[in-house]
Design a protein around this motif. Structure first.
Motif, short mmCIF file in Angstrom:
data_model
loop_
_atom_site.label_atom_id
_atom_site.label_comp_id
_atom_site.label_asym_id
_atom_site.label_seq_id
_atom_site.Cartn_x
_atom_site.Cartn_y
_atom_site.Cartn_z
N ARG A 20 13.41 -9.18 6.63
CA ARG A 20 12.23 -8.39 6.99
C ARG A 20 11.89 -8.57 8.47
O ARG A 20 11.57 -7.62 9.17
N THR B 6 3.39 -4.58 -3.03
CA THR B 6 3.97 -5.90 -2.83
C THR B 6 2.95 -7.01 -3.11
O THR B 6 1.76 -6.85 -2.90
N THR B 7 3.45 -8.13 -3.61
CA THR B 7 2.56 -9.24 -3.91
C THR B 7 2.73 -10.37 -2.92
O THR B 7 1.99 -11.35 -2.96
N ARG B 8 3.74 -10.27 -2.06
CA ARG B 8 3.96 -11.31 -1.08
C ARG B 8 3.13 -11.03 0.16
O ARG B 8 3.30 -10.01 0.81
N LEU B 9 2.23 -11.93 0.49
CA LEU B 9 1.36 -11.67 1.64
C LEU B 9 2.14 -11.55 2.93
O LEU B 9 1.79 -10.78 3.81
N PHE B 10 3.23 -12.30 3.02
CA PHE B 10 3.99 -12.24 4.24
C PHE B 10 4.56 -10.84 4.44
O PHE B 10 4.50 -10.27 5.53
N ALA B 11 5.09 -10.28 3.35
CA ALA B 11 5.61 -8.92 3.43
C ALA B 11 4.49 -7.96 3.80
O ALA B 11 4.70 -7.00 4.56
N VAL B 12 3.29 -8.21 3.28
CA VAL B 12 2.15 -7.36 3.61
C VAL B 12 1.90 -7.37 5.11
O VAL B 12 1.68 -6.33 5.74
N MET C 274 4.05 -8.11 7.56
CA MET C 274 5.13 -7.40 8.27
C MET C 274 4.95 -5.90 8.13
O MET C 274 5.10 -5.15 9.09
N LEU C 275 4.62 -5.47 6.91
CA LEU C 275 4.45 -4.03 6.68
C LEU C 275 3.27 -3.49 7.47
O LEU C 275 3.34 -2.39 8.01
N MET D 100 -3.39 -12.62 11.19
CA MET D 100 -3.09 -12.64 9.74
C MET D 100 -2.12 -13.76 9.43
O MET D 100 -2.26 -14.45 8.40
N LEU D 101 -1.12 -13.95 10.29
CA LEU D 101 -0.20 -15.06 10.05
C LEU D 101 -0.95 -16.38 10.08
O LEU D 101 -0.71 -17.25 9.24
N ILE E 291 -2.71 -16.73 6.81
CA ILE E 291 -1.83 -17.06 5.70
C ILE E 291 -1.38 -18.51 5.81
O ILE E 291 -1.29 -19.23 4.81
N ARG F 167 0.41 -17.90 0.40
CA ARG F 167 1.32 -16.83 0.77
C ARG F 167 1.54 -15.79 -0.30
O ARG F 167 2.14 -14.76 -0.06
N SER F 168 1.11 -16.05 -1.49
CA SER F 168 1.38 -15.05 -2.52
C SER F 168 0.07 -14.59 -3.14
O SER F 168 -0.96 -15.25 -3.03
N LEU G 186 -11.14 -12.62 8.34
CA LEU G 186 -10.09 -13.63 8.17
C LEU G 186 -10.66 -15.04 8.34
O LEU G 186 -10.28 -15.95 7.60
#
Lengths: 94, 146, 185, 121, 145, 522
Positions: A29, C24-30, C32-33, C69-70, C73, C78-79, E104
């Protein structure tokens, strides 16, 4: 000519987006997001020529920059699980 | 990131360029897209990048939190101060034309430069302060979260 | 015509990204998206002639937001859990709101219509008189800093509020012990 | 002279477009992360440089070219750095190539201490 | 509905779809970070609506061309898009990032106090707290709301 | 005020600058507090600046009491090109309420904040408080639709932060602040959508100019949707009945000083914005045509009056009870709007003010009880009226005013509301209003019973609250009594405001024609 480049970039973006959605590991990703950023920079530059106002390259320049910082933040986050000075944290875990 | 030689070298190279770019955006905002806010964010990003690669303590050594807090307030005061100056000159609040009554657009230019500077200072300060606040907090993660 | 096609393609990508974020349920993917979402948004802004906005969106959406956001998290988790509640109520609410919005669009002037009220009332003043009154090539800067300079002062105040707000909310902890002693004293 | 420049810029842009699409296909189709890294760098470097060069040729000696060159240099530095950082992070967290010539079977699997959280889905 | 009407409005409808996707994330997802992301999408879609108000067909970005001395060149043939919505949205973007950062920060604190950022868990904890209060002080009506 | 052409020749005096000084003084205090960063300076600076803004607000109120309006052109740009501040009877009235509450709450805050918030946060807390005041005043004073949004966000963001500061006592303040943030942002975004739609149909952002250009566009569906979004968006901020979910938790867990200020002003400013949009921008004709007032807002207001009062009766916590009672009282204000007559609107304006001071007394009482008893559950504040006679008496006065007993401020507003109902021959509505007041009797009685008729709890500190808390409480309590007896000032001001609002927009008058001429010149 620039239309060709724009279409090519569009196609590439869509393909990369699929990889971004699909994963499967986080680094996929990150890689996809990073390359997507590069394509965005190029696309904005091309779009400037396409619409005859190529003096908006500042935006492209900014993108190139921000994208790099974003990637570094992601990696720092993965390597140390924090944005601050806490390399000892991951050792604490085990 | 102690052992990331490549990252450290590149970052040192880039931070200067980013700050230069921030100044360009700040002062070239009249002619191209950009202005105080964007410049402030870019400036803050330069420090954030430095902090990410070299560590929070290093960047706080360069830019201590108390200076950041003063800057945050200073920018707002600079902006409002320009307006108050206009009022003292007998015109409406933020009527920059008063800065050069004989040549309105010159006054406007002067006013815009100063208020953009105010915006830039505050935004830089706030973004860095927020980064410090988030990054300076030790994570409290349970094992199962990873 | 080319612009319309570009718009539609960008939109398709935006909507797909948004749907991917829903699923998506993965916050990290959220995160990035949402970074990519912001990149796409900025491209759309460029095609719609809003270069200043694109510039800001680039700096804010892809840069600061992602970093924040990172950071969040990193400090939280993270999930996400799959939602347990039924999704009918939210869906009804959303469809209802969308329907009102859709109803509102029916009497709108066509997209890009040069004779729309928004184009003929104030905009000509800014686009013609600002040359003499302010003499700055970037009209967005003239409006932002002078014609509507007070809004910008408000905007700076909002940023300022956010800054001291974050400091207030996240203050302490690092120095919590010593401060508590001080508070008790 | 103009014709030459025109032809050159056409060639550059077409080549750049080709490389970007190829790299995107690679990113999508290659079997594992390490292979995709290679594909990514094709677009990051080859495609980018050719496209920028093509645009430079089109715009002639103006401020635009200067900015384009700045973008080019910038991407030229940051792109590989970012790719390096991604690869490094992946390596440090325990990911290893799973396919390819000359790899022993036991090397194919991720290291035992690989961080399971990195596996995203 | 003519084709012209459709082409002239399809943009708005796309914004609405995007807007409602963001809104749906806010109201349906229980994760606090995801709610903030949804809120961002919702707001960005509204920004697009504004920007599209300002777009004029055949127009270009509202930055005047200048000559080498920095003097503005007036060219009546160039059509510019409406700059006012851009200014409004610049302000709105700033407001958006300010809200995001506050949200946040609150999430970080919530996580520290509740050890969770899921709405379901937190509702459960608060229900337990309310229950304990009711035990101590006599029962009250209204629950958490 | 001078017109655009004269501005460049005549120097403006201090009195001309009053509208902007009203905002500027609290606004500049916030960064100054942060800049000096001194804990001991923060409170005095905040207090002096709220006192100054009270003086300015009073001057403004007096100067517009004849029904005229003051227009201030920010940046010297004549509206609609630039942003305009427009002070008339209606918003001068709300400004006065905000400034007065701020000034009264400030001395109270000194002790209360010291008790409830750790010292390290005090400096920034007062800065945030000043920003909140700035935001609310900015929302009220401005004549520019988008400017409303900007200042709304200043006040909202600072409110979220202020509410979250209750987390040092109860961690639920954090989730309350978060929920408020989500709902408030949705509300603000809805509001922005509404403004966008209006901009699309009118091409302007100035409210008076909008009003001019909206005339005769009643059947435009974009305008109707804009109206719906603006009402719902601001309704979220107002805590109009079905949109009130954020309010009880936010009020309950916020620090006492914050709750006092918010309860007295924040929802009032939002109600003012709704009224302003309904009657100035959309014009009474349009609103009346859409029937939304009578068929939607009216029943919801009635529902609020009863449902929220019922929930308030069954509370065990004084502070939370007051929060629900606020929702019910907002119902009264919306009912006044829904009646759609000058008298109804007067009732709303009067109640806006009276409820503000009433709730100020009660929440300050809560703060004092919190200081001594630690919490405000009825079993813990039992008997405190006897050990804290001054606080107890003030709470009783506030409670009577909440019910609407003759002789208190609360009576006046309900009286005007009942009058408005009779004016339209809605005698059953008058009965309902009286009936819902009976519910208030029950919940107020429960407090009085706890305060006086039970034995004191042993854990509480048996001592009167400090003078710095009691004095502002009594200032507000005396105001409650005074405005209940001498009704001239408040009724006149409210009636002038209501008449101004019902008359619709004053329009852009000569300015818009000048701008149009300027636009066509080129």
């Amino acid at each position: 000519m620039f239309l060709v480049a724009a279409i090519a970039l569009f196609v590439s973006m869509i393909l990369v987006l699929v990889r971004l959605y699909a994963g499967p590991i986080v680094y996929d990703r990150v890689l996809a997001a990073n390359i997507f950023g590069t394509f965005t920079v190029l696309f904005i530059a091309v779009l400037g020529f396409l619409t005859g106002r190529p003096d908006f390259l500042d935006i492209a320049l900014l993108y190139a920059l921000i994208n790099f910082v974003g990637t570094i933040a992601v990696l720092k986050f993965f390597r140390y699980r924090a944005l601050g000075d806490v390399p000892q944290i991951e050792r604490v875990k085990k | 990131m102690q052992h990331h030689l490549i990252l450290r070298v590149i970052t040192k190279l880039l931070v200067g360029m980013i700050i230069l770019f921030a100044f360009y955006v700040q002062f070239h905002g009249d002619f191209s897209p950009g202005g105080g806010f964007q410049a402030g964010v870019i400036m803050a990003v330069a420090f954030i990048l430095y902090g990410l690669v070299f560590g929070l303590e290093k960047v706080q050594g360069v830019f201590p939190p108390w200076i950041v807090h003063k800057l945050v307030a200073l920018g707002v005061l600079l902006y409002a101060g320009v307006g108050v100056l206009n009022m003292l000159l007998g015109y409406e609040f933020l009527h920059y034309g008063s800065l050069d009554p004989h040549h309105m657009s010159h006054g406007q230019h002067t006013g815009i430069i100063w208020i953009e500077a105010g915006v830039g200072i505050t935004v830089t300060g706030v973004m860095i302060a927020i980064y410090y606040a988030f990054a300076g907090r030790p994570p409290r993660l349970g094992d199962d979260d990873w | 015509m080319i612009e319309t096609i570009i718009n539609v393609i960008l939109f398709a990508m935006l909507v797909t990204t948004a749907f991917a974020i829903v699923r998506t349920t993965r916050l990290f993917a959220v995160v990035m998206l949402s970074g990519v979402f912001s990149l796409l948004t900025a491209m759309l802004f460029v095609t719609l002639d809003a270069v200043d906005v694109a510039f800001t969106e680039a700096a804010v959406g892809a840069g600061i937001s992602t970093v924040l956001m990172l950071g969040t998290i990193a400090l939280t988790t993270r999930s996400t859990k799959a939602p347990t509640r039924s999704s009918t109520m939210p869906l009804v609410l959303v469809v209802l709101t969308g329907a009102v919005l859709f109803y509102g669009t029916l009497d709108m002037p066509n997209f890009g219509d040069p004779n729309a009220p928004a184009q003929v009332h104030l905009a000509p003043h800014y686009l013609t008189d600002s040359i003499e009154e302010i003499d700055v090539p970037n009209v967005v800067t003239s409006i932002l800093a002078s014609y509507r300079g007070f809004d910008t002062l408000g905007e700076v105040a909002v940023v300022f509020t956010a800054g001291i707000g974050v400091l207030l909310i996240l203050s302490g902890l690092r120095r919590r012990r010593e401060e508590e002693e001080e508070d008790e004293a | 002279m103009t014709l030459l420049i025109e032809i050159l810029s056409w060639a550059c842009i077409l080549g750049g477009s080709f490389f970007t699409v190829v790299s995107a296909v690679g990113i999508l189709r290659f079997p594992d992360f390490w292979a995709r890294l290679h594909a990514a760098s094709v677009g990051d470097s080859g495609g980018m440089i050719l496209l920028i060069a093509g645009m430079c040729l089109q715009s002639g000696l103006t401020l635009i070219t200067v900015k384009l060159i700045a973008i080019g240099i910038f991407l030229f530095i940051t792109g590989p750095t970012a790719t390096h950082a991604v690869a490094n992070a992946a390596l440090v967290t325990g990911w290893r190539p799973t396919s390819g010539e000359g790899l022993e079977p036991e090397e194919n699997a991720p290291y035992a201490d690989a961080d399971p959280s990195v596996h995203d889905e | 509905m003519t084709l012209e009407f459709f082409l002239g409005h399809v943009n708005y409808w796309l914004f609405i779809i995007l807007m409602m996707t963001g809104f749906y994330i806010v109201v349906s997802r229980g994760n606090y970070v995801k709610k903030i992301v949804g809120l961002n999408i919702f707001q960005v879609a509204v920004f697009m609506l504004y920007i599209s108000i300002g777009k004029v067909t055949g127009g270009t970005a509202p930055i005047f061309p200048t000559d080498s001395q920095g003097k503005i060149k007036v060219d009546p043939d160039i059509v510019y898009s409406n700059p006012l919505p851009h200014v409004l949205i610049l302000t709105a973007i700033v407001v958006g990032i300010a809200t995001t950062s506050l949200g946040l920060a609150l999430i970080v604190r919530i996580r520290e106090e509740y050890n969770s950022i899921e709405e379901d868990d937190i509702l459960e904890i608060e229900a337990a707290m309310a229950h304990a209060e009711n035990e101590e002080h006599g029962s009250a009506m209204g629950g958490r709301a | 005020m001078a017109t655009a052409t004269e501005v460049h020749h005549t120097a403006l005096t201090l009195t001309d600058h009053l509208p902007i000084l009203q905002i500027l003084i609290p606004f500049c205090t916030a960064p100054l507090i942060v800049f000096f960063g001194s804990r001991s300076l923060a409170w005095p600076m905040a207090f002096i600046s709220s006192l100054l803004s009270l003086i300015i607000a009073t001057t403004l109120l007096v100067s517009v009491s004849d029904g005229s309006y003051i227009s201030y052109h920010l940046g010297g740009w004549a509206p609609p090109v630039g942003i305009e501040y427009r002070v008339d009877a209606a918003n001068a009235f709300v400004l006065f309420l905000i400034a007065a509450t701020a000034t009264v709450v400030m001395p109270f805050a000194l002790k209360s904040v010291a008790h409830e918030i750790p010292k390290r946060n005090h400096t920034l807390f007062y800065a945030c408080f000043m920003l909140c005041i700035t935001g609310l005043m900015g929302v009220v004073i401005t004549g520019d639709a988008f400017n409303v949004f900007v200042f709304l966000e200043i006040s909202s963001l600072s409110t979220y932060v202020l509410v979250s500061q209750g987390s040092h006592r109860d961690k639920r303040a954090l989730t309350a602040a978060y929920d408020y943030l989500i709902m408030g942002t949705i509300g603000a975004t809805f509001f922005v959508i509404g403004i966008g739609f209006l901009y699309m149909t009118t091409g302007t952002l100035n409210m008076a100019d909008m009003a001019d250009r909206l005339q005769g566009q009643g059947d435009n569906r974009t305008v109707q949707a804009a109206f719906a979004f603006i009402v719902v968006g601001m309704g979220l901020k107002v805590a109009m009945y079905p949109l009130h979910l954020w309010l009880p938790a936010a009020y309950n867990y916020a620090p006492s000083a914050v709750t006092t200020f918010l309860a007295a002003t924040a929802t009032k400013a939002a109600i003012y914005v709704i009224i302003r949009f309904m009657f100035t921008v959309f014009q009474p004709d349009f609103v009346f045509d859409t029937h939304i007032l009578i068929w939607i807002i009216g029943p919801l207001a009635l529902l609020a009056m009863f449902a929220a009062s019922l929930i308030a009766i069954f509370q065990t916590n004084f502070k939370r009870m007051l929060a629900y009672s606020s929702i019910a009282q907002i119902g009264y204000m919306m009912l006044g709007v829904a009646m759609f007559s000058t008298t109804g609107l007067t009732a709303t304006m009067v109640h806006l003010f009276n409820h503000g001071i009433t709730k100020a007394v009660l929440f300050m009482g809560v703060g004092a009880l919190m200081l001594r008893a630690g919490t405000t559950f009825y079993d813990r504040i039992a008997g405190m009226g006897r050990v804290m006679p001054l606080t107890g008496a003030a709470i009783v006065i506030g409670g009577l005013s909440l019910i609407g007993v003759p002789g208190t401020a609360g009576f006046i507003s309900k009286w005007v509301l009942v009058q408005a109902a009779f004016e339209q021959d809605l005698w059953w509505l008058a009965l309902i209003i009286v009936a819902s007041s009976l519910l208030a009797v029950i919940y107020v009685w429960r407090v009085v019973e706890a305060l006086y008729l039970q034995e004191p709890h042993p854990d509480a500190i048996h001592k009167e609250a400090p003078m710095l808390m009691v004095a502002p409480m009594w200032v507000a309590a005396i105001a409650c009594l005074y405005f209940g007896l001498d009704t001239r000032f408040i009724l006149d001001a409210a009636a002038t405001a209501a008449e101004g609002l019902m008359a619709g927009s004053a329009g852009m008058a000569e300015i818009s024609t000048a701008a149009a001429a300027a636009a066509t010149d080129h």
